[in-house]
Design a protein around this motif. Structure first.
Motif, PDB file in Angstrom:
ATOM      1  N   GLU A   1      23.237   8.693 -20.551  1.00 29.14           N
ATOM      2  CA  GLU A   1      23.077   7.520 -21.413  1.00 29.14           C
ATOM      3  C   GLU A   1      22.268   6.425 -20.719  1.00 29.14           C
ATOM      4  N   ILE A   2      21.094   6.830 -20.254  1.00 27.47           N
ATOM      5  CA  ILE A   2      20.188   5.896 -19.591  1.00 27.47           C
ATOM      6  C   ILE A   2      18.848   5.902 -20.306  1.00 27.47           C
ATOM      7  N   SER A   3      18.036   4.928 -19.979  1.00 26.89           N
ATOM      8  CA  SER A   3      16.720   4.816 -20.621  1.00 26.89           C
ATOM      9  C   SER A   3      15.801   5.947 -20.191  1.00 26.89           C
ATOM     10  N   ARG A   4      14.777   6.129 -20.979  1.00 30.17           N
ATOM     11  CA  ARG A   4      13.782   7.160 -20.692  1.00 30.17           C
ATOM     12  C   ARG A   4      13.130   6.885 -19.329  1.00 30.17           C
ATOM     13  N   ALA A   5      12.804   5.627 -19.062  1.00 26.90           N
ATOM     14  CA  ALA A   5      12.140   5.265 -17.807  1.00 26.90           C
ATOM     15  C   ALA A   5      13.021   5.600 -16.599  1.00 26.90           C
ATOM     16  N   ALA A   6      14.327   5.296 -16.696  1.00 27.46           N
ATOM     17  CA  ALA A   6      15.233   5.570 -15.583  1.00 27.46           C
ATOM     18  C   ALA A   6      15.397   7.074 -15.377  1.00 27.46           C
ATOM     19  N   ALA A   7      15.496   7.808 -16.468  1.00 25.86           N
ATOM     20  CA  ALA A   7      15.637   9.261 -16.369  1.00 25.86           C
ATOM     21  C   ALA A   7      14.378   9.882 -15.777  1.00 25.86           C
ATOM     22  N   GLU A   8      13.232   9.414 -16.230  1.00 28.58           N
ATOM     23  CA  GLU A   8      11.958   9.938 -15.714  1.00 28.58           C
ATOM     24  C   GLU A   8      11.799   9.608 -14.237  1.00 28.58           C
ATOM     25  N   ARG A   9      12.161   8.408 -13.854  1.00 30.72           N
ATOM     26  CA  ARG A   9      12.058   7.997 -12.440  1.00 30.72           C
ATOM     27  C   ARG A   9      12.928   8.897 -11.563  1.00 30.72           C
ATOM     28  N   SER A  10      14.153   9.127 -11.990  1.00 29.95           N
ATOM     29  CA  SER A  10      15.065   9.968 -11.222  1.00 29.95           C
ATOM     30  C   SER A  10      14.525  11.391 -11.085  1.00 29.95           C
ATOM     31  N   LEU A  11      14.026  11.921 -12.168  1.00 32.64           N
ATOM     32  CA  LEU A  11      13.458  13.266 -12.129  1.00 32.64           C
ATOM     33  C   LEU A  11      12.248  13.339 -11.190  1.00 32.64           C
ATOM     34  N   ARG A  12      11.384  12.361 -11.279  1.00 29.79           N
ATOM     35  CA  ARG A  12      10.194  12.351 -10.414  1.00 29.79           C
ATOM     36  C   ARG A  12      10.582  12.218  -8.938  1.00 29.79           C
ATOM     37  N   GLU A  13      11.564  11.371  -8.650  1.00 31.34           N
ATOM     38  CA  GLU A  13      11.992  11.193  -7.262  1.00 31.34           C
ATOM     39  C   GLU A  13      12.595  12.469  -6.688  1.00 31.34           C
ATOM     40  N   HIS A  14      13.116  13.325  -7.551  1.00 29.34           N
ATOM     41  CA  HIS A  14      13.724  14.579  -7.098  1.00 29.34           C
ATOM     42  C   HIS A  14      12.847  15.781  -7.434  1.00 29.34           C
ATOM     43  N   MET A  15      11.545  15.513  -7.517  1.00 24.08           N
ATOM     44  CA  MET A  15      10.522  16.548  -7.717  1.00 24.08           C
ATOM     45  C   MET A  15      10.792  17.441  -8.928  1.00 24.08           C
ATOM     46  N   GLY A  16      11.342  16.851  -9.985  1.00 24.56           N
ATOM     47  CA  GLY A  16      11.571  17.584 -11.213  1.00 24.56           C
ATOM     48  C   GLY A  16      12.854  18.402 -11.219  1.00 24.56           C
TER      49      GLY A  16
ATOM     50  N   LYS B   1       0.831  -1.201   0.000  1.00 22.53           N
ATOM     51  CA  LYS B   1       0.000   0.000   0.000  1.00 22.53           C
ATOM     52  C   LYS B   1       0.870   1.257   0.000  1.00 22.53           C
ATOM     53  N   ALA B   2       1.940   1.248   0.805  1.00 21.51           N
ATOM     54  CA  ALA B   2       2.851   2.389   0.858  1.00 21.51           C
ATOM     55  C   ALA B   2       3.534   2.592  -0.499  1.00 21.51           C
ATOM     56  N   LYS B   3       3.897   1.497  -1.137  1.00 16.70           N
ATOM     57  CA  LYS B   3       4.537   1.580  -2.454  1.00 16.70           C
ATOM     58  C   LYS B   3       3.578   2.173  -3.485  1.00 16.70           C
ATOM     59  N   GLN B   4       2.320   1.746  -3.444  1.00 21.47           N
ATOM     60  CA  GLN B   4       1.326   2.285  -4.372  1.00 21.47           C
ATOM     61  C   GLN B   4       1.101   3.774  -4.131  1.00 21.47           C
ATOM     62  N   GLU B   5       1.055   4.185  -2.862  1.00 17.41           N
ATOM     63  CA  GLU B   5       0.880   5.602  -2.543  1.00 17.41           C
ATOM     64  C   GLU B   5       2.079   6.410  -3.024  1.00 17.41           C
ATOM     65  N   ARG B   6       3.276   5.852  -2.862  1.00 16.08           N
ATOM     66  CA  ARG B   6       4.497   6.527  -3.321  1.00 16.08           C
ATOM     67  C   ARG B   6       4.463   6.703  -4.842  1.00 16.08           C
ATOM     68  N   GLU B   7       4.035   5.667  -5.548  1.00 11.43           N
ATOM     69  CA  GLU B   7       3.947   5.734  -7.014  1.00 11.43           C
ATOM     70  C   GLU B   7       2.934   6.794  -7.446  1.00 11.43           C
ATOM     71  N   LYS B   8       1.816   6.894  -6.722  1.00 11.02           N
ATOM     72  CA  LYS B   8       0.815   7.913  -7.045  1.00 11.02           C
ATOM     73  C   LYS B   8       1.393   9.310  -6.857  1.00 11.02           C
ATOM     74  N   GLU B   9       2.150   9.499  -5.768  1.00 16.16           N
ATOM     75  CA  GLU B   9       2.768  10.801  -5.509  1.00 16.16           C
ATOM     76  C   GLU B   9       3.781  11.147  -6.590  1.00 16.16           C
ATOM     77  N   LEU B  10       4.584  10.165  -6.988  1.00 19.30           N
ATOM     78  CA  LEU B  10       5.590  10.406  -8.030  1.00 19.30           C
ATOM     79  C   LEU B  10       4.923  10.720  -9.372  1.00 19.30           C
ATOM     80  N   ALA B  11       3.795  10.085  -9.632  1.00 21.38           N
ATOM     81  CA  ALA B  11       3.095  10.320 -10.901  1.00 21.38           C
ATOM     82  C   ALA B  11       2.574  11.755 -10.986  1.00 21.38           C
ATOM     83  N   LYS B  12       2.326  12.379  -9.854  1.00 23.73           N
ATOM     84  CA  LYS B  12       1.818  13.749  -9.831  1.00 23.73           C
ATOM     85  C   LYS B  12       2.895  14.784 -10.148  1.00 23.73           C
TER      86      LYS B  12
END
Length: 99
Positions: free
Chosen positions: A73-88, A46-57
């Motif tokens: 030189e990383i994938s789009r998914a990895a770059a997007e994840r890093s950006l989301r984790e650091h609030m853009g 549940k905590a993981k799902q809530e975290r994913e929802k927050e990151l998606a916002k």
């Protein structure tokens, strides 16, 4: 004095009942442990799902995403994840990726 034959039978019966009681205790302990583990997994999921929802916002800029993808030189998914984790924040995302 001569030992009675039925005394040895009582001792055997005592060992059997002790064994059966021990098995019952172990079974209930196992059920309790499994319940605790199930509850913990449920909370973690549940905590993981809530975290994913927050990151998606979190809104990220396409230019920042492209920059991280090409520079690191990383994938789009990895770059997007890093950006989301650091609030853009592109600088923090790059620092985290280099460490």
């Amino acid at each position: 004095e001569k030992p009675r034959k039925h005394d040895s039978g009582a001792a055997d019966l005592e060992r059997v009942t002790d064994y059966a009681e021990e098995k019952e205790i172990q079974s209930s302990n196992l059920e309790t442990a499994m319940s605790v583990i199930g509850d913990r997994r449920s909370r973690e999921q549940k905590a993981k799902q809530e975290r994913e929802k927050e990151l998606a916002k979190v809104t990220i800029k396409k230019e920042d995403l492209e920059l991280i993808m090409t520079e690191m030189e990383i994938s789009r998914a990895a770059a997007e994840r890093s950006l989301r984790e650091h609030m853009g924040n592109v600088v923090e995302a790059l620092i985290a990726l280099t460490n």
